[in-house]
Design a protein around this motif. Structure first.
Motif, PDB file in Angstrom:
ATOM      1  N   SER A   1       3.597   5.247   2.710  1.00  0.00           N
ATOM      2  CA  SER A   1       2.103   5.287   2.211  1.00  0.00           C
ATOM      3  C   SER A   1       2.136   5.745   0.824  1.00  0.00           C
TER       4      SER A   1
ATOM      5  N   SER B   1       1.821   0.412  -1.766  1.00  0.00           N
ATOM      6  CA  SER B   1       0.691   0.850  -0.997  1.00  0.00           C
ATOM      7  C   SER B   1      -0.436   1.043  -1.516  1.00  0.00           C
TER       8      SER B   1
ATOM      9  N   ASN C   1       8.508  -0.450   0.369  1.00  0.00           N
ATOM     10  CA  ASN C   1       7.199  -0.932   0.596  1.00  0.00           C
ATOM     11  C   ASN C   1       6.502  -0.141   2.072  1.00  0.00           C
TER      12      ASN C   1
END
Length: 417
Positions: free
Chosen positions: A33, A38, A30
């Motif tokens: 980006s 995200s 996670n």
């Protein structure tokens, strides 16, 4: 010894807890980006903060973490905006009927806002109630997030639910986000024109992880924390052993075999859970054999299990069929198999010589167990003359011969040649 066993039991509990915790699993992926976590969080949080309506599809094969990532995003957003989000969840397997689905939405909205729910309300009444609630939530700057799992099942029939929901979101005063989850990549193409015109056409694709990601995940899960209640010496020894195993080429081969059949997160986590279950509590350490045993547990092969129980004659028949295929004899029947069987007996003077009637019964038994099948539809023909084919691969047959304790050595030699 008792202390080590207690530490091992605590470590097993910790590892199993990690494997069953999606938060821990997907926290590894996670940070980027570019991750779906995200991207999804940005889309939903933007809709909440900017008070706009949105719709998005999460697509990908089963077991790739669509629901797990979505739950993580919703959990984080509920913490960040506790008074601005309301979540309604539906599943196409349970609520694919439009009337049932709109009634479930009304029921969950009533629970969320502490209102009385009427079981006798019609589809139109519940639809109007949903529209009114979306308007009231919009005026209160509260976003209603609709999660439609098995989204493609909602796209069947007249699609009244999807139309009512997406049409209500066209209002300036409403504030909602629709998140569809489906394993069908063409889920948006199933929508009617009137529904598709109201959909945002945002899609996030979830793919099975790469083999490098699986190795990272194994390390993330299996290395014990140094700040736990476990004895430091045991943690150090356990982690050292895990690091050596993860660097072993033989384990990489095991993971490759696992990934070749199913490389999804869910399958890999089942594999790790099984490997952890094989830990010897006396030593308290994992071994490479734990992972090999887990692979054999995951890779259940019913045909190989059947071969273990086959008689010697049944094994002969299948080897004869395989030899006929090697000779490029595309079409063969029971009579062809018997000729090959007689050739083997005459060439090697084997002691396994059975009558034709006994061979025919064994042949019928293989048909019943679906290790062989008829290749034609000649139902009026006698069994001896109907074309047949073998339903087991050469590698599986060879492996099955090795696992069958009563298998004559000559059959293994014939397969190897």
């Amino acid at each position: 010894m008792r202390l080590k066993k207690a530490a091992a039991e605590e470590a097993v509990v910790l590892l199993r807890t990690r494997i069953c915790n999606p938060n821990f699993i997907f926290s590894l992926f996670n940070d980027s980006s570019d991750s779906n976590y995200s991207k999804l969080k940005f889309i939903v949080s933007s809709s909440v903060t900017e008070a706009c309506n949105n719709s998005i599809l999460l697509l990908g094969p089963r077991g790739c973490g669509k629901i797990a990532v979505l739950d993580l995003v919703l959990e984080d957003l509920l913490k960040e905006y506790p008074e601005m989000i309301s979540v309604i969840k539906l599943n196409g397997l349970l609520h694919c009927d439009d009337n049932c689905a709109i009634k479930e939405i009304a029921r969950q909205l009533c629970i969320e806002h502490e209102l009385m729910f009427s079981k006798m309300a019609s589809f139109d009444d519940n639809s109007q109630f949903m529209i009114d609630m979306l308007r009231e939530c919009g005026l209160a700057h509260k976003t209603v997030i609709f999660v439609l799992d098995e989204f493609d099942l909602f796209a069947q029939g007249k699609q009244r639910l999807l139309y009512s929901l997406l049409d209500a979101m066209q209002s300036v005063s409403s504030q909602a986000v629709v998140i569809g989850v489906s394993c069908r990549l063409d889920a948006d193409q199933l929508l009617e024109k009137r529904v598709r015109s109201r959909f945002s056409h945002r899609k996030l694709l979830f793919l099975p992880p790469q083999k490098e990601d699986l190795q990272r995940l194994a390390k993330h899960i299996l290395l014990l924390p140094t700040d736990s209640s476990l004895p430091p010496d045991y943690v150090s020894e356990f982690n050292s052993r895990i690091s050596n195993i993860l660097a072993d080429k033989r384990l990489i081969e095991v993971i490759d075999k696992l990934s070749d059949s199913d490389s999804t997160f869910s399958n890999f986590l089942r594999f790790l859970f099984s490997a952890v279950s094989y830990i010897d509590l006396k030593t308290g350490l994992m071994t490479l054999d734990n992972f090999k045993s887990a692979l054999s547990t995951i890779h259940r092969q019913p045909k190989l299990d059947c071969l273990k129980d086959c008689s010697i004659l049944e094994l002969y028949i299948m080897v004869c069929m395989k030899r006929l295929e090697v000779k490029e004899q595309e079409s063969y029947n029971f009579n062809s198999v018997m000729k090959e069987y007689k050739t083997i007996h005459d060439s090697f003077q084997t002691s396994d010589n059975y009558s034709r009637s006994v061979c025919l019964r064994a042949f019928g038994h293989l048909l019943e167990r679906q290790l062989i099948e008829f290749a034609d539809r000649g139902h009026n023909q006698s069994i001896e003359f109907r074309s047949v084919k073998l339903l087991i691969a050469p590698s599986e047959l060879h492996q099955g011969l090795k696992s069958n304790r009563s298998c004559p050595a000559i059959l293994q030699k014939l397969m190897e040649s």
